[in-house]
Design an enzyme around this catalytic site. Structure first.
Site, PDB file in Angstrom:
ATOM      1  N   HIS A 268       0.837  -1.207   0.000  1.00  8.10           N
ATOM      2  CA  HIS A 268       0.000   0.000   0.000  1.00  8.10           C
ATOM      3  C   HIS A 268       0.873   1.259   0.000  1.00  8.10           C
ATOM      4  O   HIS A 268       0.732   2.134  -0.853  1.00  8.10           O
ATOM      5  CB  HIS A 268      -0.919  -0.014   1.231  1.00  8.10           C
ATOM      6  CG  HIS A 268      -1.793   1.194   1.361  1.00  8.10           C
ATOM      7  ND1 HIS A 268      -3.106   1.208   0.958  1.00  8.10           N
ATOM      8  CD2 HIS A 268      -1.539   2.437   1.831  1.00  8.10           C
ATOM      9  CE1 HIS A 268      -3.620   2.406   1.178  1.00  8.10           C
ATOM     10  NE2 HIS A 268      -2.687   3.181   1.716  1.00  8.10           N
ATOM     11  N   GLU A 269       1.797   1.321   0.964  1.00  7.31           N
ATOM     12  CA  GLU A 269       2.626   2.534   1.082  1.00  7.31           C
ATOM     13  C   GLU A 269       3.557   2.662  -0.121  1.00  7.31           C
ATOM     14  O   GLU A 269       3.818   3.776  -0.584  1.00  7.31           O
ATOM     15  CB  GLU A 269       3.403   2.529   2.393  1.00  7.31           C
ATOM     16  CG  GLU A 269       2.527   2.499   3.668  1.00  7.31           C
ATOM     17  CD  GLU A 269       1.478   3.597   3.747  1.00  7.31           C
ATOM     18  OE1 GLU A 269       1.684   4.681   3.166  1.00  7.31           O
ATOM     19  OE2 GLU A 269       0.417   3.361   4.391  1.00  7.31           O
ATOM     20  N   HIS A 272       1.761   4.502  -2.754  1.00  7.65           N
ATOM     21  CA  HIS A 272       1.855   5.957  -2.570  1.00  7.65           C
ATOM     22  C   HIS A 272       3.233   6.436  -3.034  1.00  7.65           C
ATOM     23  O   HIS A 272       3.364   7.477  -3.676  1.00  7.65           O
ATOM     24  CB  HIS A 272       1.719   6.319  -1.085  1.00  7.65           C
ATOM     25  CG  HIS A 272       0.307   6.284  -0.563  1.00  7.65           C
ATOM     26  ND1 HIS A 272      -0.711   7.042  -1.089  1.00  7.65           N
ATOM     27  CD2 HIS A 272      -0.247   5.596   0.477  1.00  7.65           C
ATOM     28  CE1 HIS A 272      -1.834   6.823  -0.401  1.00  7.65           C
ATOM     29  NE2 HIS A 272      -1.583   5.942   0.555  1.00  7.65           N
ATOM     30  N   GLU A 298      -4.830   7.744  -2.840  1.00  4.12           N
ATOM     31  CA  GLU A 298      -5.305   6.447  -2.344  1.00  4.12           C
ATOM     32  C   GLU A 298      -5.640   5.501  -3.498  1.00  4.12           C
ATOM     33  O   GLU A 298      -5.566   4.280  -3.334  1.00  4.12           O
ATOM     34  CB  GLU A 298      -6.520   6.626  -1.435  1.00  4.12           C
ATOM     35  CG  GLU A 298      -6.168   7.139  -0.046  1.00  4.12           C
ATOM     36  CD  GLU A 298      -5.226   6.216   0.735  1.00  4.12           C
ATOM     37  OE1 GLU A 298      -5.339   4.985   0.599  1.00  4.12           O
ATOM     38  OE2 GLU A 298      -4.371   6.740   1.466  1.00  4.12           O
TER      39      GLU A 298
HETATM   40 ZN    ZN Z   1      -2.877   5.246   2.030  1.00  4.68          ZN
END
Ligand code: ZN
Length: 504
Positions: A268-269, A272, A298
Site C-alpha cells: 500500500h505505502e 503511494h 489512495e
Molecule cells: Zn494510504
C-alpha cells in the site's frame, strides 16, 4: 523567463524546502523520536509551521500573482504563458487564497496541539482510555471547525475541511456516492455471508519478522519502488511521506502472528511512494510535484495493495517464493487456498485489517461521525457510543473496548478531519482506472503472473503520476477513463472477484 515568474518559483521553492523540513520532524516523531521529546517537538513544529505560513501568505506572492494575471476569475493567469506555468499559477493561487484565510495563531496552535494529542492518543489507545484523549479530541474538533469556517464555509465547516483533500467533493456529493455504495456493499456482503467461510487459519501462524521484512522489501522493489530514493521504517500507524524530490519514505508495522497485515501495508505505502517518485522532472521542487488529491493518492496505493497485490496472477508468481521463505508455515497450503485466505471477507473491528468489501463501510462510519462532530450535532462525549452503534448497524459487530473502537485510528489526533473519505474515493478511482487499463493492456494478467510490473506502472506514470498537481482529480478521471467518477466500476470489480472466490 519572465522575472515575476522566476521570483515566484524561487519563493515557492523556499516554501517546499521549509515544508519538507517540517515533514522530516513529523517523520522522526512517528518512527524514532523518544517518547519524552514530544513537548519540544511540538514547539519546533509550531515554529516551523508559523514561518512557513508567513512565507506562503507574504504580500509579495500576492503582488506577483496579480502582476501575472492570476486572480479569482483567472487563476491560471496570462493565457500567453506556457501551459506548465499556467498550471503552476493555478495551483499557487489556490494555496495562496486558502492560506491567507487562516490566521497565523490558528496555524501554530493547530501544529502544537496535533503533536501533543497524537502522543496522548498513543497512550490512550494502549490503555483503551477514551477519557484521557477526550479533551484533546474536543480541542481538535474546535480548531478544525475554525479552519473550515476560516476557509469561508462558516455554515458547513466540514465542507471546508473536505476541500483540502478532495477539491470539489463536498458533503452533498459524498452523501450521494456513499449512499449508493453502502447499498451495493450490503447486498454483496449478504451474498458472501450466505456462503461457507474460507479457510485462513494459516495466516495467523508465526512468521518470523525478519523473513516478512525481506519478502515485503523484495515485492516493493519489484513493483518499482526505488529504495535509492526512499527507505522503509517501522511505525505504529503506517504512512508515506516525501522529504525531498529524491527522498520518498514509507513505513509499516509487522506482527509475527499477522503476516498479511505487514506485507499489504508495505505494498500500500509503496503504491503511494510510486506516485510521489513518478512526477515529471519538469515540475521537480515546485508545489506541482505533489499528489493532486488524497483520493487520487489512495487510488494508487489501494490499486497496488488490492487490485494487483491481492490478485490470483500476482500470487501465482509470488506464492512459490513465499513458500520457499516460509516452508513449514505454508507446507499444507495451496496457491488458490492462499489467494482465498488473503481475500476472506469477515466483518471486523479494525479498518486497516478489513477486507475490500467491508472496508467501505468502515469509511462510511467515519464519514458520518466526522460530519456530525464538526457540524456540531454530535458531542465528543457521546462519540464512542455513536461509534459503537454505527459499527453494530453497518457491520453487525459489537465493539468490546474503545481501543478497538473509536481510538483505533490516528487521523483525528493528527487533525486530519476530512481525510477518511479519500480512502473510499481511492477505491472508486482505482477500479475505474483499472477498467481502462485492462482494455489498454490485454497482456496485463500474464505480465503480472510473470512478475512484470513495468507495463502497469508505465501506464500509471504516463496517465497519472507525471502530472502531479498539473491536473485536478476530476480532470484526470475524465481524461483517463472518459467519464466522471462512478461507484459502479468498483462494485462490478468486487462482484466479479468475490463471485469467483465464494461461488455465488
Ligand atoms: Zn494510504
Amino acid at each position: 523567463m519572465n522575472q515575476h515568474l522566476k521570483r515566484l518559483h524561487d519563493l515557492d521553492g523556499e516554501c517546499r524546502l521549509l515544508a519538507h523540513t517540517a515533514d522530516i520532524l513529523n517523520w522522526d516523531q512517528e518512527t524514532y523520536m523518544p517518547e519524552k521529546a514530544v513537548e519540544e517537538r511540538s514547539e519546533q513544529l509550531a515554529l516551523l509551521q508559523g514561518l512557513l505560513h508567513d512565507r506562503q501568505t507574504s504580500a509579495e506572492i500576492g503582488d506577483l500573482l496579480s502582476a501575472l494575471g492570476s486572480t479569482q476569475g483567472t487563476p491560471a493567469g496570462d493565457p500567453g504563458l506556457p501551459p506548465v506555468e499556467r498550471d503552476f499559477l493555478r495551483a499557487l493561487w489556490r494555496d495562496y487564497s486558502k492560506n491567507t484565510k487562516l490566521p497565523r495563531d490558528l496555524v501554530t496552535e493547530f501544529a502544537r496541539e496535533t503533536v501533543v494529542s497524537q502522543s496522548v492518543w498513543q497512550e490512550a489507545r494502549k490503555r483503551s482510555d477514551f477519557a484521557l484523549f477526550k479533551p484533546h479530541l474536543a480541542r481538535i474538533v474546535e480548531l478544525s471547525r475554525q479552519v473550515g469556517a476560516a476557509y469561508g464555509f462558516a455554515d458547513r465547516p466540514y465542507d471546508g475541511l473536505l476541500d483540502d483533500y478532495e477539491p470539489g467533493n463536498g458533503q452533498e456529493k459524498l452523501d450521494a456516492v456513499f449512499g449508493a455504495l453502502r447499498t451495493d456493499l450490503v447486498v454483496l456482503l449478504g451474498k458472501i455471508s450466505s456462503r461457507p467461510r474460507v479457510r485462513d487459519d494459516f495466516l495467523s501462524r508465526p512468521f518470523p519478522i525478519a523473513g516478512q521484512d525481506a519478502f515485503a522489501r523484495r515485492v516493493a522493489a519489484d513493483i518499482g519502488y526505488d529504495f535509492g530514493r526512499g527507505r522503509l521504517d517501522l511505525t505504529a500507524h503506517p504512512f508515506t511521506t516525501t522529504l525531498g524530490s529524491d527522498d520518498v519514505r514509507i513505513t509499516t508495522r509487522y506482527d509475527e502472528r499477522a503476516m498479511a497485515g505487514g506485507l499489504f501495508s508495505v505494498i500500500h505505502e509503496a503504491g503511494h511512494g510510486l506516485y510521489e517518485q513518478g512526477f515529471d522532472p519538469e515540475i521537480r521542487g515546485s508545489l506541482l510535484a505533489d499528489g493532486t488529491s488524497m483520493g487520487i493518492h489512495e487510488s494508487q496505493s489501494r490499486f497496488w495493495e488490492n487490485v494487483i497485490g491481492r490478485s490470483l496472477p500476482f500470487w501465482s508468481h509470488y506464492f512459490p517464493i513465499l513458500k520457499d521463505a516460509f516452508p513449514s508455515q505454508l507446507a499444507d497450503v495451496g496457491l488458490e487456498e492462499f489467494y482465498r485466505a488473503i481475500n476472506a471477507v469477515t466483518p471486523s473491528l479494525i479498518r486497516t485489517e478489513s477486507d475490500e468489501v467491508t472496508y467501505g463501510l468502515h469509511i462510511i462510519l467515519r464519514y458520518r461521525l466526522e460530519k456530525e462532530l464538526i457540524g456540531g450535532t454530535l458531542s465528543v462525549e457521546d462519540a464512542p457510543a455513536a461509534w459503537n452503534a454505527a459499527m453494530r448497524e453497518l457491520l453487525g459487530v459489537e465493539v468490546p473496548d474503545d481501543a478497538s473502537g473509536i481510538l483505533q485510528d490516528v487521523h483525528w489526533a493528527g487533525g486530519l478531519f476530512g481525510y477518511f473519505p479519500s480512502y473510499a474515493l481511492g477505491n472508486l478511482y482505482g477500479a475505474q482506472f483499472y477498467a481502462t487499463m485492462r482494455r489498454d493492456l490485454p497482456a496485463l494478467d500474464s505480465d503480472v503472473a510473470s512478475g512484470r510490473f513495468s507495463p502497469s506502472l508505465g501506464w500509471l506514470r504516463d496517465r497519472i503520476h507525471r502530472f502531479g498537481r498539473r491536473c485536478e482529480p476530476g480532470e484526470i478521471c475524465e481524461r483517463v477513463t472518459g467519464g466522471p467518477l462512478e461507484a459502479r466500476f468498483f462494485v462490478d470489480y468486487l462482484n466479479a472477484k468475490y463471485r469467483d472466490i465464494y461461488g455465488f
